[in-house]
Design an enzyme around this catalytic site. Structure first.
Site, short mmCIF file in Angstrom:
data_model
loop_
_atom_site.label_atom_id
_atom_site.label_comp_id
_atom_site.label_asym_id
_atom_site.label_seq_id
_atom_site.Cartn_x
_atom_site.Cartn_y
_atom_site.Cartn_z
N ARG A 1 0.37 -1.29 0.34
CA ARG A 1 -0.08 0.14 0.04
C ARG A 1 1.22 1.30 -0.46
NH1 ARG A 1 -4.87 0.19 4.33
NH2 ARG A 1 -2.71 0.68 5.61
N LYS B 1 -2.46 6.37 0.96
CA LYS B 1 -3.00 7.11 2.38
C LYS B 1 -1.84 7.80 2.19
CE LYS B 1 -3.10 4.56 6.84
NZ LYS B 1 -4.13 4.59 6.71
N GLU C 1 -16.59 6.82 3.86
CA GLU C 1 -15.36 6.26 4.48
C GLU C 1 -15.76 6.62 5.99
OE1 GLU C 1 -11.73 4.72 5.33
OE2 GLU C 1 -11.35 5.64 3.19
#
Ligand SMILES: *Cc1c(COP(=O)(O)O)cnc(C)c1O
Length: 342
Positions: free
Chosen positions: A83, A186, A222
């Site tokens: 990620r 992220k 989210e």
């Protein structure tokens, strides 16, 4: 060797607590250098670093757990490595190779072994890998120099009073990430965008905010810095959207849900569907699952209630994942890595 430390592990907050060392590495002249060990909590940084001006920054979060057998385990660190590479590629930073990521996280834990909380305290060692543009640039373009580092900090149990449902606030007047933006990686900028509504939700008395899709404002996106899921009719349902950060916890809960006989659906979840769920929760590394007791819609004043006790499935998912991380049950999916010698 430093002496043992006297920390009240059970009462540690989820905050920063200084440890002995961190590890750092620079990408310069097109290649990664040696991994260095530092005992400084500070980073010397060029005032024109792209991280400071243009948000070239990404991070990861994972934990090391001391198990029932006294072994220290990392949970699915390869997924964090992958990620971080996606995040790096998404904003044109140099991606740290998997081998470098692995070496850095393992070294950071080993050097700070005395800060790995004992089994049974509910506390764990949080690892924070960080990557940012450290090279100077004034025009808007990617840096040519990057810094990758890992620091660790012991964190307490997320729920001091046990696994208890929280109330969250649905917002329509802010978006966390654009539909074709950076929500799926992220990067720090997403957090900056969410800070205003999150702080406002706290001031309103809520634990977190629930964001909608930015385009149509019809679907659940989210739950603050965590993924959302609902459970009904024996099915674990989690939103599908290009602006959601793929949570490793959610991915793992989906697998455990299948293991315990639930169906799993990853699809769009309309706001109207919220009231049909029997259970709802937010998931991420920090808490595994925050069971959701109420969702308050800030613009309509309407509240959806799931109850003041976590649902049976949420509890089962939570306790199973926790037991795998703590080495209490068999790790049938090979998710954990035992760190030898600490
Ligand atoms: C990190 C993060 C999560 C949780 O991911 P995990 O891998 O489960 O810790 C969820 N949403 C956002 C926006 C995140 O940044």
């Amino acid at each position: 060797m430093k002496e043992n430390i006297d920390i009240d592990w059970g009462n540690l907050p989820f905050g920063y607590y200084p440890t002995d060392y961190n590890v750092r590495c620079y990408f310069r002249n097109g290649k990664w250098g040696e991994l260095e060990v530092s005992s400084s909590e500070y980073i010397p940084i060029h005032m024109a670093a792209t991280a400071l001006h243009y948000g070239q920054e990404a991070f990861e979060g994972l934990k090391a757990y001391r198990g029932k057998d006294d072994k220290v385990r990392l949970f699915r660190w390869e997924e964090n490595a992958k990620r971080m590479q996606h995040s790096a590629n998404g904003i044109l930073m140099a991606p740290p190779p998997k081998e470098l990521f692995e070496k850095a996280i393992k070294k950071a834990v080993k050097l700070n072994a005395r800060f790995v909380p004992p089994y049974g305290t509910g506390a764990s060692l949080y690892l924070r890998p960080l990557l940012f543009g450290s090279g100077p640039q004034v025009g808007v373009k990617p840096a040519t120099e990057y810094m990758f580092m890992v620091f660790v900090t012991p964190v307490g149990p997320y729920f001091k009073e046990g696994f208890k449902p929280v109330s969250i606030e649905l917002v329509r007047d802010f978006d966390r990430a654009a539909p074709l933006g950076t929500g799926h990686i992220k990067v720090g900028g997403n957090y900056a965008a969410g800070m205003y509504p999150s702080q406002r939700a706290h001031a309103d008395g809520f634990a977190s905010v629930l964001f909608l899709d930015a385009l149509e404002k019809k679907y659940i996106d989210e739950a603050g810095p965590a993924n959302f899921f609902g459970i009904k009719d024996g099915t674990y349902i989690t939103p599908q959207s290009k602006s959601i950060l793929p949570s490793i916890t959610n991915m793992s809960l989906e697998q455990i849900a299948k293991d315990i006989g639930l169906k799993v659906e990853r699809r769009r979840v309309a706001i109207e569907e919220l009231e049909t769920f029997e259970e709802a929760g937010a998931c991420g590394t920090a808490a595994i699952i925050s069971s959701i007791g109420n969702i308050y819609d800030r613009s309509t004043g309407k509240t959806i209630t799931y109850g003041d006790k976590p649902g049976a499935y949420s509890t089962k998912l939570y306790t199973t994942l926790r037991a795998i991380q703590q080495g209490e049950i068999e790790d049938t999916h090979n998710w954990t890595t035992v760190l030898e010698g600490i």
